[in-house]
Structures are given as C-alpha cells and as structure tokens.
Enzyme design. Structure first.
Site, PDB file in Angstrom:
ATOM      1  N   GLU A 294     -15.929  -1.982  11.173  1.00  0.00           N
ATOM      2  CA  GLU A 294     -16.153  -3.300  11.782  1.00  0.00           C
ATOM      3  C   GLU A 294     -17.632  -3.565  12.012  1.00  0.00           C
ATOM      4  O   GLU A 294     -18.080  -4.700  11.991  1.00  0.00           O
ATOM      5  CB  GLU A 294     -15.396  -3.413  13.115  1.00  0.00           C
ATOM      6  CG  GLU A 294     -13.945  -3.764  12.920  1.00  0.00           C
ATOM      7  CD  GLU A 294     -13.250  -4.255  14.189  1.00  0.00           C
ATOM      8  OE1 GLU A 294     -13.881  -4.343  15.254  1.00  0.00           O
ATOM      9  OE2 GLU A 294     -12.051  -4.536  14.104  1.00  0.00           O
ATOM     10  N   HIS A 323      -5.195  20.120   1.395  1.00  0.00           N
ATOM     11  CA  HIS A 323      -4.047  20.145   0.481  1.00  0.00           C
ATOM     12  C   HIS A 323      -3.648  18.741   0.062  1.00  0.00           C
ATOM     13  O   HIS A 323      -2.539  18.516  -0.392  1.00  0.00           O
ATOM     14  CB  HIS A 323      -2.886  20.884   1.149  1.00  0.00           C
ATOM     15  CG  HIS A 323      -3.266  22.282   1.510  1.00  0.00           C
ATOM     16  ND1 HIS A 323      -3.043  23.350   0.684  1.00  0.00           N
ATOM     17  CD2 HIS A 323      -3.932  22.769   2.597  1.00  0.00           C
ATOM     18  CE1 HIS A 323      -3.525  24.451   1.255  1.00  0.00           C
ATOM     19  NE2 HIS A 323      -4.071  24.126   2.413  1.00  0.00           N
ATOM     20  N   LYS A 436      -7.429 -13.126  12.877  1.00  0.00           N
ATOM     21  CA  LYS A 436      -6.821 -13.457  14.181  1.00  0.00           C
ATOM     22  C   LYS A 436      -6.494 -14.947  14.224  1.00  0.00           C
ATOM     23  O   LYS A 436      -5.406 -15.352  14.637  1.00  0.00           O
ATOM     24  CB  LYS A 436      -7.804 -13.160  15.318  1.00  0.00           C
ATOM     25  CG  LYS A 436      -7.814 -11.730  15.812  1.00  0.00           C
ATOM     26  CD  LYS A 436      -8.628 -11.653  17.114  1.00  0.00           C
ATOM     27  CE  LYS A 436      -8.722 -10.252  17.658  1.00  0.00           C
ATOM     28  NZ  LYS A 436      -9.410 -10.152  18.938  1.00  0.00           N
TER      29      LYS A 436
HETATM   30  O1  PA5 Z   1     -14.003  -3.774  18.276  1.00  0.00           O
HETATM   31  C1  PA5 Z   1     -13.573  -4.903  18.439  1.00  0.00           C
HETATM   32  O2  PA5 Z   1     -14.275  -5.806  18.900  1.00  0.00           O
HETATM   33  C2  PA5 Z   1     -12.136  -5.237  18.100  1.00  0.00           C
HETATM   34  O3  PA5 Z   1     -11.511  -4.170  17.466  1.00  0.00           O
HETATM   35  C3  PA5 Z   1     -11.371  -5.576  19.375  1.00  0.00           C
HETATM   36  O4  PA5 Z   1     -11.462  -4.497  20.266  1.00  0.00           O
HETATM   37  C4  PA5 Z   1      -9.903  -5.876  19.068  1.00  0.00           C
HETATM   38  O5  PA5 Z   1      -9.810  -6.932  18.148  1.00  0.00           O
HETATM   39  C5  PA5 Z   1      -9.155  -6.245  20.347  1.00  0.00           C
HETATM   40  O6  PA5 Z   1      -9.751  -7.326  20.962  1.00  0.00           O
HETATM   41  P1  PA5 Z   1      -9.451  -7.658  22.482  1.00  0.00           P
HETATM   42  O7  PA5 Z   1     -10.005  -6.568  23.328  1.00  0.00           O
HETATM   43  O8  PA5 Z   1     -10.132  -8.969  22.729  1.00  0.00           O
HETATM   44  O9  PA5 Z   1      -7.971  -7.757  22.627  1.00  0.00           O
END
Ligand code: PA5
Length: 461
Positions: A294, A323, A436
């Site tokens: 990310e 393995h 999303k």
């Molecule tokens: O790292 C990030 O920003 C994302 O993975 C969020 O943690 C994830 O989408 C969950 O978002 P939220 O905490 O708003 O529910």
C-alpha cells in the site's frame, strides 16, 4: 538489538551482474540518504505529512490510558473480539501471534494466566463470522471495533451484526462490552460511540492504518491479552534513536531501503519476499506485505508524473515454504530479493529422541528442532546465494515484545525512506479508496448512485 546482515547482496559474493558494490553505493547515496532522514525528522511534527507514526513510541499518555482500561476490565471477559481490516488489524494480529503462547485460544484459563482469548475478524466471510459468533459467549466477550475512517464496510457490517446480537442478549448493558478505536472527532463510528456511550480510544491524526500498530489501534488488543506494552514502547524508542543516525553506514533501515531500491531499479529484482523462520512470526510477513504494497505501489510520483511503480511483496514461511516456493526462488526468474527473519534463541529447546538408527534419519536423533530450523535457514540462504539470488537476514536474538517492536519500527522507517527514494507519497492509498468507493456504490450508499449505474454495466459486460 536486532541484527541486519546484507552480505548476500554484495557484488563480491553475487557477481557484478546481480550484486551491489555497497561501499561505492553508500558513498554515492550518503548525502541523499542523510537528507531524507533529516527531512523526515523535520517534517514529522507538521500536520498533513502523515508522519505522526514516528512519534508514537513517545506517547506515554496513550500507553497510560490503555493500561488503565486493561486493568479496569481485567478478569471480566473470557474473549476479546477485534473487528478491523488492513492496517486496523494486521499489526495486532502479527504481534499477538508472535508474543502470545502458541495455540493461545486453546489453552485453559489457568494456562493463559486468567487472561482472555483473542479473535480477529478481518474478513467478511458469512460462514466464518456466523460460526465465530455461535461459538463465543457474547456476555463474556469484549468487542474492540477499530476503524479510523469509521465507515469501512467490512468492519462496520460486522459491528452492526454483533451489536445487534449483543443488545438482544445483554439489553442496555451491551455497551460495557464494546470499546471503539477511531478518529477523535470525525466518522460515523465516532458519532455512534458518542451517542451510545462506548469507551473509546483515538487513532491519532496523520497516522495511516498500516503505520498504526504502536497507537491505540495495536496497543489496546495487545494490552487486553497481557502483552507488555511498556516493553513494546521501549523497543520502538531504542530503534527510533538508532535510526535517527543520518549516516547510511550506521542506519539499518536506510541500508535496507537503499538495497531494495537499487535491486528494483538497477538489477530487476523487484519482488520482495519476507520469509521468517518461525511460525510465530508468520503474520509479520502479512503485515509487511501490506506495509510495502500500500505504501509503495503508486501510479504517480510526487511531481504528478505517471510512473506505475512499486516492488511486489510476497510472504513465505520457513521452513514450510522450502517445500513450496524455494524451487522457484533458486531456479526461476532472478527477479526477487529475499529477506529471512531468523530467531537466535527460541523459548523452548526441543530435542529429537534417538529412536531410529536408519542412515536417512538417524542423524536427527540427539539433535534439536532448534538446530534444524536454523540450519535450514542458513542452508537456504547459502543455496540462494549459490544461485546468485540476493538475500538478506534480519536476526531477532529472541522473540520478545521489545525485539518485535524494533523490527516493526525499522520496517516502517525503511518504507518511508524507500518511498522518498522512489519520490512517491508512501502514505496515501488512492487505489484502495477506489475499490472502497465502488463497494459503497454497489451496496447502495447514498451519494454513489451514478457510480452504481456505471459499475453495474461494467460488471455485466
Ligand atoms: O493502511 C491503511 O490505511 C488501510 O489498510 C486501512 O487500515 C484499511 O483500509 C481500514 O481502514 P479503516 O481503519 O478506516 O477502517
């Protein structure tokens, strides 16, 4: 301190084609790295930079409030149920898996020292959710719902199901079984928590989900199951001080960032495999994959140029994946860089009894499983090196809260530094937001009507 060994990426070992002349590289990048570290440390307190995670190790107030809450609810619950996804779950899953006794949830209450079991729901599989809720005694379950935005569909749909069931069972008292971790003022979960009177903790401003493990996001679940969060914070601080060093020769996060950057951009080794040799560390690789993917998978650079970059992270587990994946890593395309996490000393020493004399297995008798797993880690590193595959080893002297915190924080800083080398914003996630928003549209959220029509057409074509 944890140790970092980069010998097996060097040109004198791998050859000029795949290896790096690190002395020359350090000379060349010395100023750039020093400026990046200085700049990150200068910017970290400025709002909007998303660098507040660099201050989390020093947040004594949060630690105090989390410990106060954990003490208050101690003994009241048999189960902790954490609802969250992505950055709101992966850090505490990795920490709990590593630091609690293996098979924690299957131990008796006495064996757990009176502490509760812990369950994480970080997916929306109806069968799994239903089965878990049927199994848990909700009267004896504390639900920690974690979402920074307060509206993530996966987390909030789980929460709505559970809140409804809890209210049916407990009446108005259900509130005592909920603790919410969310933004301090914005978002629907904050609004609900205020209206319904839940205990809450704050996801601090300018801390993205994947960098939030040392905020209340990770600290609350950890403290509720008795993990020493003071030791965690100590580990973060120790590593933070080390990584303030602007000299690339003395800064392991900078070294690892630079090595990965050059392996990707100069040697074609853009796949970063994280391979701990310990089942307890299995989920560290999951956490790393999210952090890397990310943060670094981006369409544009900081100047708005379309670049579509990002090293691909892969998780593996030693010795299991020897393995499964190692055949590919040794002989397949030479496009990977493998990071081993090795444990110096395990909590247990497990001897293999001398019960068979057969030549093929007799040598195992009288040895230990400990020696076996580390011999396999060492052998795999040597074999990869023989095949000219770049690999690195991070060693944890032991699996402790402090060492784990050092490792996580080092990997966070490394991610921030490599993001600067790529000249990208490592702290946003527009690609995640898009999916999303599409989900909101498909599920009929108000304001997404137009998008829904377009999406429905695309799906049906
Ligand atoms: O790292 C990030 O920003 C994302 O993975 C969020 O943690 C994830 O989408 C969950 O978002 P939220 O905490 O708003 O529910």
């Amino acid at each position: 301190m944890i140790e970092f060994n980069y010998r097996n990426v060097c040109a004198d070992i791998l050859g000029q084609d795949k290896g790096l002349n690190l002395e020359a590289v350090f000379n060349e990048y010395e100023n750039k790295i020093s400026n990046i570290i200085l700049d990150l440390n200068l910017r970290k307190d400025k709002p909007g930079q998303w660098l507040q995670w660099m201050n989390l190790g020093y947040n004594e107030e949060t630690v105090w409030y989390v410990k106060e809450y954990a003490a208050m609810v101690e003994g009241r619950f048999d189960n902790i149920l954490v609802l969250g996804i992505g950055g709101s779950a992966l850090g505490s899953i990795a920490m709990c898996e590593a630091l609690l006794k293996p098979y924690w949830n299957m131990l008796s209450k006495e064996e757990r020292g009176g502490l509760p079991r812990i369950f994480f729901l970080d997916n929306i599989d109806p069968d799994q959710i239903n089965a878990l809720l049927d199994m848990l005694d909700l009267k004896k379950t504390l639900v920690n719902v974690i979402t920074k935005s307060g509206s993530t569909a996966e987390t909030m749909s789980q929460f709505m199901i559970i809140k409804d069931r809890m209210q049916n069972i407990l009446g108005d008292d259900y509130r005592k079984n909920i603790v919410a971790t969310t933004d301090k003022q914005s978002g629907i979960l904050r609004q609900i928590a205020n209206e319904e009177g839940y205990k809450t903790f704050v996801v601090p401003d300018d801390v993205g989900g994947r960098f939030s493990v040392f905020s209340a996001v990770g600290l609350v679940p950890m403290a509720l199951v008795g993990i020493d969060i003071d030791e965690i914070m100590e580990g973060v601080k120790v590593m933070d001080l080390t990584l303030k060093n602007t000299d690339v020769r003395k800064n392991i996060a900078a070294q690892n960032a630079l090595i990965h950057y050059l392996m990707d951009t100069q040697k074609g080794n853009y796949i970063s495999v994280m391979m701990p040799y310990s089942s307890r560390l299995k989920y560290v690789a999951d956490w790393y994959v999210q952090l890397w993917a990310e943060s670094l998978g981006k369409e544009v650079d900081r100047n708005g140029n379309k670049i579509n970059i990002g090293p691909t992270p892969i998780k593996a587990l030693g010795a299991t994946d020897q393995h499964s994946q190692i055949q590919l890593y040794n002989e397949g395309k030479n496009d990977k860089i493998i990071t081993f996490i090795r444990v110096g000393e395990f909590d247990t020493t497990l001897e293999i009894p001398k019960i068979f004399e057969y030549t093929g297995i007799g040598y195992l008798g009288g040895n230990t499983i400990n020696n076996l797993i580390n011999a396999e880690a060492d052998s795999t590193a040597v074999a990869l090196t023989d095949f000219k595959r770049p690999n690195l080893t991070i060693t944890l002297p032991k699996i402790t809260a402090g060492n784990l915190a050092q490792l996580f924080y080092m990997l966070e800083v490394q991610t921030a530094i490599i993001g600067e080398l790529y000249n990208i914003n490592a702290f946003n996630q527009p690609g995640v937001e898009q999916a999303k928003n599409y989900t909101y549209a498909l599920m009929g959220r108000a304001g997404y009507e137009e998008s829904k029509e377009e999406l429905t057409q695309k799906i049906s074509r």
